[in-house]
Scaffold this motif. Structure first.
Motif, PDB file in Angstrom:
ATOM      1  N   PHE A 173       0.864  -1.391  -0.017  1.00 24.85           N
ATOM      2  CA  PHE A 173       0.103   0.200  -0.192  1.00 24.85           C
ATOM      3  C   PHE A 173       0.672   1.210   0.012  1.00 24.85           C
ATOM      4  CE2 PHE A 173      -3.260  -2.706   1.404  1.00 24.85           C
ATOM      5  CZ  PHE A 173      -4.546  -2.439   0.859  1.00 24.85           C
ATOM      6  N   GLN A 174       0.575   2.273  -0.751  1.00 22.68           N
ATOM      7  CA  GLN A 174       1.217   3.704  -1.013  1.00 22.68           C
ATOM      8  C   GLN A 174       0.096   4.641  -0.195  1.00 22.68           C
ATOM      9  OE1 GLN A 174       4.154   4.199  -1.653  1.00 22.68           O
ATOM     10  NE2 GLN A 174       4.363   1.913  -2.099  1.00 22.68           N
ATOM     11  N   PRO A 175       0.449   5.266   0.831  1.00 23.37           N
ATOM     12  CA  PRO A 175      -0.654   6.238   1.594  1.00 23.37           C
ATOM     13  C   PRO A 175      -1.055   7.390   0.696  1.00 23.37           C
ATOM     14  CG  PRO A 175       1.623   6.520   2.535  1.00 23.37           C
ATOM     15  CD  PRO A 175       1.757   5.501   1.554  1.00 23.37           C
ATOM     16  N   ALA A 176      -2.358   7.721   0.846  1.00 21.27           N
ATOM     17  CA  ALA A 176      -2.678   8.632   0.171  1.00 21.27           C
ATOM     18  C   ALA A 176      -2.251   9.999   0.924  1.00 21.27           C
ATOM     19  CB  ALA A 176      -4.286   8.863   0.003  1.00 21.27           C
ATOM     20  N   PRO A 177      -2.164  11.321   0.315  1.00 28.19           N
ATOM     21  CA  PRO A 177      -1.559  12.362   0.952  1.00 28.19           C
ATOM     22  C   PRO A 177      -2.208  12.744   2.182  1.00 28.19           C
ATOM     23  CG  PRO A 177      -1.918  12.796  -1.494  1.00 28.19           C
ATOM     24  CD  PRO A 177      -2.465  11.782  -1.163  1.00 28.19           C
ATOM     25  N   GLY A 178      -1.627  12.909   3.354  1.00 27.02           N
ATOM     26  CA  GLY A 178      -2.212  13.139   4.584  1.00 27.02           C
ATOM     27  C   GLY A 178      -2.452  11.954   5.420  1.00 27.02           C
TER      28      GLY A 178
ATOM     29  N   LEU B 169      -7.391   6.288   1.616  1.00 24.44           N
ATOM     30  CA  LEU B 169      -6.545   6.244   2.722  1.00 24.44           C
ATOM     31  C   LEU B 169      -5.311   5.540   2.043  1.00 24.44           C
ATOM     32  CD1 LEU B 169      -8.548   5.300   5.861  1.00 24.44           C
ATOM     33  CD2 LEU B 169      -7.903   7.593   5.101  1.00 24.44           C
ATOM     34  N   GLY B 170      -5.438   4.710   1.348  1.00 23.70           N
ATOM     35  CA  GLY B 170      -4.203   4.038   0.695  1.00 23.70           C
ATOM     36  C   GLY B 170      -4.623   3.133  -0.627  1.00 23.70           C
ATOM     37  N   THR B 171      -3.381   2.836  -1.332  1.00 19.51           N
ATOM     38  CA  THR B 171      -3.746   2.120  -2.755  1.00 19.51           C
ATOM     39  C   THR B 171      -2.584   1.172  -3.029  1.00 19.51           C
ATOM     40  OG1 THR B 171      -4.980   4.227  -3.576  1.00 19.51           O
ATOM     41  CG2 THR B 171      -3.893   2.330  -5.112  1.00 19.51           C
ATOM     42  N   ALA B 172      -3.074  -0.051  -3.176  1.00 18.64           N
ATOM     43  CA  ALA B 172      -1.884  -1.267  -3.339  1.00 18.64           C
ATOM     44  C   ALA B 172      -2.011  -1.361  -5.054  1.00 18.64           C
ATOM     45  CB  ALA B 172      -2.088  -2.343  -2.696  1.00 18.64           C
ATOM     46  N   THR B 173      -1.233  -1.149  -5.946  1.00 16.68           N
ATOM     47  CA  THR B 173      -1.535  -1.386  -7.249  1.00 16.68           C
ATOM     48  C   THR B 173      -0.789  -2.662  -7.625  1.00 16.68           C
ATOM     49  OG1 THR B 173      -1.024   1.075  -7.788  1.00 16.68           O
ATOM     50  CG2 THR B 173      -0.590  -0.480  -9.513  1.00 16.68           C
ATOM     51  N   VAL B 174      -1.568  -3.437  -8.231  1.00 13.02           N
ATOM     52  CA  VAL B 174      -1.085  -4.765  -8.355  1.00 13.02           C
ATOM     53  C   VAL B 174      -0.319  -4.875  -9.794  1.00 13.02           C
ATOM     54  CG1 VAL B 174      -2.232  -7.134  -9.247  1.00 13.02           C
ATOM     55  CG2 VAL B 174      -3.434  -5.708  -7.512  1.00 13.02           C
TER      56      VAL B 174
ATOM     57  N   GLU C 143      -6.756  -4.172 -10.732  1.00 10.05           N
ATOM     58  CA  GLU C 143      -5.793  -3.064 -11.087  1.00 10.05           C
ATOM     59  C   GLU C 143      -5.236  -2.795  -9.785  1.00 10.05           C
ATOM     60  OE1 GLU C 143      -5.849   0.547 -14.083  1.00 10.05           O
ATOM     61  OE2 GLU C 143      -7.056   0.877 -12.025  1.00 10.05           O
ATOM     62  N   ALA C 144      -5.977  -2.670  -8.621  1.00 10.83           N
ATOM     63  CA  ALA C 144      -5.490  -2.020  -7.510  1.00 10.83           C
ATOM     64  C   ALA C 144      -6.538  -2.310  -6.386  1.00 10.83           C
ATOM     65  CB  ALA C 144      -5.506  -0.560  -7.351  1.00 10.83           C
ATOM     66  N   ILE C 145      -5.857  -2.424  -5.261  1.00  7.75           N
ATOM     67  CA  ILE C 145      -6.798  -2.664  -3.948  1.00  7.75           C
ATOM     68  C   ILE C 145      -6.802  -1.211  -3.306  1.00  7.75           C
ATOM     69  CG2 ILE C 145      -7.121  -3.809  -1.815  1.00  7.75           C
ATOM     70  CD1 ILE C 145      -7.235  -5.687  -4.247  1.00  7.75           C
ATOM     71  N   LEU C 146      -7.896  -0.776  -2.800  1.00  4.65           N
ATOM     72  CA  LEU C 146      -8.163   0.704  -2.131  1.00  4.65           C
ATOM     73  C   LEU C 146      -8.760   0.484  -0.892  1.00  4.65           C
ATOM     74  CD1 LEU C 146     -10.002   2.507  -5.147  1.00  4.65           C
ATOM     75  CD2 LEU C 146      -7.512   2.301  -4.869  1.00  4.65           C
TER      76      LEU C 146
ATOM     77  N   LEU D 128     -11.873  -1.794  -1.118  1.00  3.58           N
ATOM     78  CA  LEU D 128     -12.491  -2.115  -2.613  1.00  3.58           C
ATOM     79  C   LEU D 128     -11.447  -2.481  -3.600  1.00  3.58           C
ATOM     80  CD1 LEU D 128     -13.854   1.669  -2.590  1.00  3.58           C
ATOM     81  CD2 LEU D 128     -14.905  -0.329  -1.698  1.00  3.58           C
ATOM     82  N   VAL D 129     -12.064  -3.297  -4.663  1.00  6.27           N
ATOM     83  CA  VAL D 129     -11.157  -3.894  -5.523  1.00  6.27           C
ATOM     84  C   VAL D 129     -11.303  -3.278  -6.723  1.00  6.27           C
ATOM     85  CG1 VAL D 129     -10.863  -5.967  -6.835  1.00  6.27           C
ATOM     86  CG2 VAL D 129     -10.933  -6.251  -4.510  1.00  6.27           C
ATOM     87  N   ARG D 130     -10.425  -2.644  -7.460  1.00  4.78           N
ATOM     88  CA  ARG D 130     -10.585  -1.891  -8.745  1.00  4.78           C
ATOM     89  C   ARG D 130     -10.235  -2.722  -9.871  1.00  4.78           C
ATOM     90  NH1 ARG D 130      -7.974   3.766  -8.617  1.00  4.78           N
ATOM     91  NH2 ARG D 130      -6.217   2.685  -9.387  1.00  4.78           N
ATOM     92  N   ASN D 131     -11.042  -3.024 -11.023  1.00  2.07           N
ATOM     93  CA  ASN D 131     -10.819  -3.657 -12.037  1.00  2.07           C
ATOM     94  C   ASN D 131      -9.971  -2.726 -13.071  1.00  2.07           C
ATOM     95  OD1 ASN D 131     -12.784  -2.455 -13.225  1.00  2.07           O
ATOM     96  ND2 ASN D 131     -14.160  -4.081 -13.213  1.00  2.07           N
ATOM     97  N   ARG D 132      -9.550  -3.269 -14.156  1.00  2.00           N
ATOM     98  CA  ARG D 132      -8.878  -2.627 -15.160  1.00  2.00           C
ATOM     99  C   ARG D 132      -9.747  -1.641 -15.974  1.00  2.00           C
ATOM    100  NH1 ARG D 132      -3.875  -4.454 -14.481  1.00  2.00           N
ATOM    101  NH2 ARG D 132      -3.633  -6.553 -13.848  1.00  2.00           N
ATOM    102  N   SER D 133     -11.210  -1.550 -15.770  1.00  2.25           N
ATOM    103  CA  SER D 133     -12.026  -0.778 -16.278  1.00  2.25           C
ATOM    104  C   SER D 133     -12.400   0.217 -15.517  1.00  2.25           C
ATOM    105  CB  SER D 133     -13.224  -1.730 -16.940  1.00  2.25           C
ATOM    106  OG  SER D 133     -12.960  -2.708 -17.717  1.00  2.25           O
ATOM    107  N   GLY D 134     -11.485   0.305 -14.371  1.00  7.06           N
ATOM    108  CA  GLY D 134     -12.124   1.592 -13.489  1.00  7.06           C
ATOM    109  C   GLY D 134     -13.164   1.259 -12.447  1.00  7.06           C
ATOM    110  N   GLN D 135     -13.618   0.122 -12.599  1.00 10.42           N
ATOM    111  CA  GLN D 135     -15.000  -0.163 -11.629  1.00 10.42           C
ATOM    112  C   GLN D 135     -14.621  -0.543 -10.333  1.00 10.42           C
ATOM    113  OE1 GLN D 135     -16.872  -2.806 -14.505  1.00 10.42           O
ATOM    114  NE2 GLN D 135     -18.263  -1.196 -15.002  1.00 10.42           N
TER     115      GLN D 135
END
Length: 239
Positions: free
Chosen positions: A147-152, A234-239, A222-225, A186-193
């Motif tokens: 995970f990469q933290p979001a600003p703040g 709060l944070g994003t883990a890009t797959v 694509e990523a876990i939010l 949240l799980v984000r797919n490669r279509s942005g959903q």
């Protein structure tokens, strides 16, 4: 012929005796036997209601679409009628035998497969010299994402993704979570959903270890939010 053979032979004549289908000689022999054999008398008594029941059966009038089979307690059917009845009994016996044979074959098949499984286990564990070494089953490929933290936000940790037939399993191990719970994964797919995989409440130390799930296939993630209850990331883990 022994007394036992005589008994068994005469015992088999009880049906014909009851239906009045024996000739005079056999009838006299069975009459004499019944005077001394309590077992055959008891069997005859048990079968005494059969002719009346046959008379009441709908198909007793027309067996197999053929001529009427007249049976009554006092009747003495013709040899043709008795043979018709015996033929039907043989057919029922054949059907019963066939069903029992199929049941036996089913049990035998289950036993055979079980034995084959045991044999396979012995050979696989023993690695016989003439057989190739059993190859281990390929393990499910796990996907790790930091995970990469979001600003703040000070959120840190990782997500492990396990591919499943139905989608993906998401295991979280995160710390330093701050903000207003409940928190969402949240799980984000490669279509942005996005699709919610888990939700949990806040903890005093800001740590959380939990497992969620999503119907999104692992190859399409694509990523876990992680967000707070207001939807702030709060944070994003890009797959």
């Amino acid at each position: 012929m022994s007394d036992l053979d005589d008994h068994q032979t005469l015992h088999r004549l009880l049906g014909g005796y009851l239906l009045g289908g024996l000739d005079e000689t056999d009838t006299e022999l069975l009459d004499a036997h019944l005077a001394d054999c309590a077992e055959c008398r008891a069997e005859l008594d048990r079968l005494s209601s059969v002719p009346e029941m046959l008379q009441k059966m709908p198909d007793a009038r027309h067996l197999g679409g053929g001529a009427a089979l007249a049976v009554s307690p006092a009747a003495r059917p013709s040899s043709q009628n008795i043979e018709t009845l015996l033929s039907r009994m043989r057919a029922e016996k054949f059907k019963e035998t066939r069903v029992n044979r199929m049941r036996w074959l089913s049990v035998a098949a289950v036993t055979l497969f079980a034995a084959a499984g045991v044999t396979y286990g012995i050979f696989a564990n023993g690695n016989p010299p003439n057989d190739p070494v059993a190859q281990p089953t390929a393990s499910v490929q796990l996907i790790d994402a930091r995970f990469q933290p979001a600003p703040g936000s000070g959120l840190t940790g990782e997500a492990k993704l396990t591919p499943k037939k139905w989608g993906v399993e998401v295991s979280l191990d995160v710390t330093r979570i701050s903000g207003n719970g409940p928190f969402l994964c949240l799980v984000r797919n490669r279509s942005g959903q996005t699709e919610q995989a888990a939700v949990w409440g806040g903890t005093p130390d800001g740590e959380a270890k939990l497992t969620g799930a999503s119907s999104t296939q692992a190859t399409d993630v694509e990523a876990i939010l992680i967000t707070d209850k207001d939807g702030k990331v709060l944070g994003t883990a890009t797959v």
